[in-house]
Write an enzyme that holds these catalytic residues in place. Structure first.
Site, PDB file in Angstrom:
ATOM      1  N   GLU A  41       0.844  -1.194   0.000  1.00 36.73           N
ATOM      2  CA  GLU A  41       0.000   0.000   0.000  1.00 36.73           C
ATOM      3  C   GLU A  41       0.882   1.248   0.000  1.00 36.73           C
ATOM      4  O   GLU A  41       1.868   1.341   0.727  1.00 36.73           O
ATOM      5  CB  GLU A  41      -0.886  -0.008   1.255  1.00 36.73           C
ATOM      6  CG  GLU A  41      -1.822   1.178   1.367  1.00 36.73           C
ATOM      7  CD  GLU A  41      -2.658   1.138   2.642  1.00 36.73           C
ATOM      8  OE1 GLU A  41      -3.622   1.920   2.743  1.00 36.73           O
ATOM      9  OE2 GLU A  41      -2.344   0.316   3.548  1.00 36.73           O
ATOM     10  N   LYS A 110      -9.650   2.687  -2.037  1.00 35.57           N
ATOM     11  CA  LYS A 110      -9.886   2.082  -0.725  1.00 35.57           C
ATOM     12  C   LYS A 110     -11.216   2.551  -0.149  1.00 35.57           C
ATOM     13  O   LYS A 110     -11.477   3.754  -0.048  1.00 35.57           O
ATOM     14  CB  LYS A 110      -8.734   2.456   0.207  1.00 35.57           C
ATOM     15  CG  LYS A 110      -8.734   1.766   1.562  1.00 35.57           C
ATOM     16  CD  LYS A 110      -7.454   2.112   2.318  1.00 35.57           C
ATOM     17  CE  LYS A 110      -7.335   1.372   3.632  1.00 35.57           C
ATOM     18  NZ  LYS A 110      -6.037   1.684   4.307  1.00 35.57           N
ATOM     19  N   CYS A 142      -5.559  -3.007   2.457  1.00 35.52           N
ATOM     20  CA  CYS A 142      -5.327  -3.000   3.903  1.00 35.52           C
ATOM     21  C   CYS A 142      -6.588  -3.226   4.740  1.00 35.52           C
ATOM     22  O   CYS A 142      -7.093  -4.337   4.807  1.00 35.52           O
ATOM     23  CB  CYS A 142      -4.612  -1.703   4.282  1.00 35.52           C
ATOM     24  SG  CYS A 142      -3.714  -1.792   5.859  1.00 35.52           S
TER      25      CYS A 142
END
Length: 262
Positions: A41, A110, A142
């Site tokens: 990330e 995200k 994540c």
């Protein structure tokens, strides 16, 4: 397909240095006969961009992605690259799936922001599955991994594999491994995660990038050092017909979930 994870320590704020390292990893992955490389990330800039976000963020047409797309074309590789994306006046933690033809299959933004990420970034609101010649690929970043709804949505939308970029820090080592195995097993598809290592301020990133097959078995797990690892992953491996979680999911639940895509 053979997938590589490139676990490394991005230099905070130094896009050029990170880009050089990523290019080296692409070449190393090609030498290992990989078809696709997953990076951590925010690999292009480091994680804690904070007040420098406006200087470091790039659009999806930015020079860094153009450079990486050219490398992917030259090496005949796919790559999943996470970066801070500028879109109009908004900023996102994004991942671009680059193809072996030097194009962009698409962008995932995200959708679940962790802790202080909410201060600087806007959350995405879609869960695309990218249809490529090597398979139908879903993407998470994540904290998304910790919400079972995300991987379920991707599975219901036809994903055959889910790739995860992450910048996960101590003390969440055990969480990462458990969630990876759970998301794979409950959706009966493989997952691959690439975490970073190193330290930024009080954040200590633990690495332990891993690949898990559709039955929740760990194919590999790295330690806390920089490096690249590959795994041969089948997209049509054995699934227990008595379980078949996707087919047996209650129609009302399935219908409500898939409304997200309409």
């Amino acid at each position: 397909m053979k997938i590589a994870v490139a676990q490394f320590n991005p230099v905070l704020g130094d896009t050029k240095a990170n880009l050089r390292k990523m290019m080296d990893y692409l070449k190393e992955a090609k030498g290992k006969e990989a078809h696709l490389v997953v990076f951590p990330e925010m690999a292009l800039t480091g994680y804690s961009v904070g007040e420098k976000l406006s200087l470091l963020a790039e659009t999806k047409d930015g020079e860094s992605l153009k450079t990486l797309m050219a490398a992917c074309k030259e090496l005949h590789l796919y790559a999943l690259v996470s970066f801070p994306e500028k879109a109009g006046s908004d900023y996102y933690i994004s991942s671009a799936l680059l193809t072996d033809e030097g194009a962009m299959a698409g962008i995932y933004r995200k959708t679940h922001l962790f802790h202080n990420e909410k201060i600087h970034f806007k959350r995405g609101n879609s869960w695309p599955v990218f249809n490529t010649k090597i398979g139908r690929i879903g993407v998470m970043i994540c904290y998304d991994l910790e919400f079972p709804e995300v991987s379920r949505l991707l599975r219901l939308n036809g994903a055959e594999i889910i790739l995860v970029n992450t910048a996960n820090m101590i003390p969440y080592e055990n969480h990462q491994a458990i969630y990876m195995q759970s998301r794979a097993l409950e959706n009966e598809l493989p997952l691959v995660i690439c975490n970073r290592v190193g330290q930024e301020d009080d954040l200590l990133f633990f690495g332990r990038s891993m690949a898990v097959d559709q039955e929740g078995n760990t194919l590999f797990q790295l330690g806390e050092e920089e490096g690249i690892q590959t795994a041969d992953i089948s997209l049509d491996g054995h699934r227990d017909p008595k379980l078949d979680y996707t087919e047996n999911l209650h129609p009302a639940i399935k219908g409500n979930l898939t409304k997200v895509f309409s």
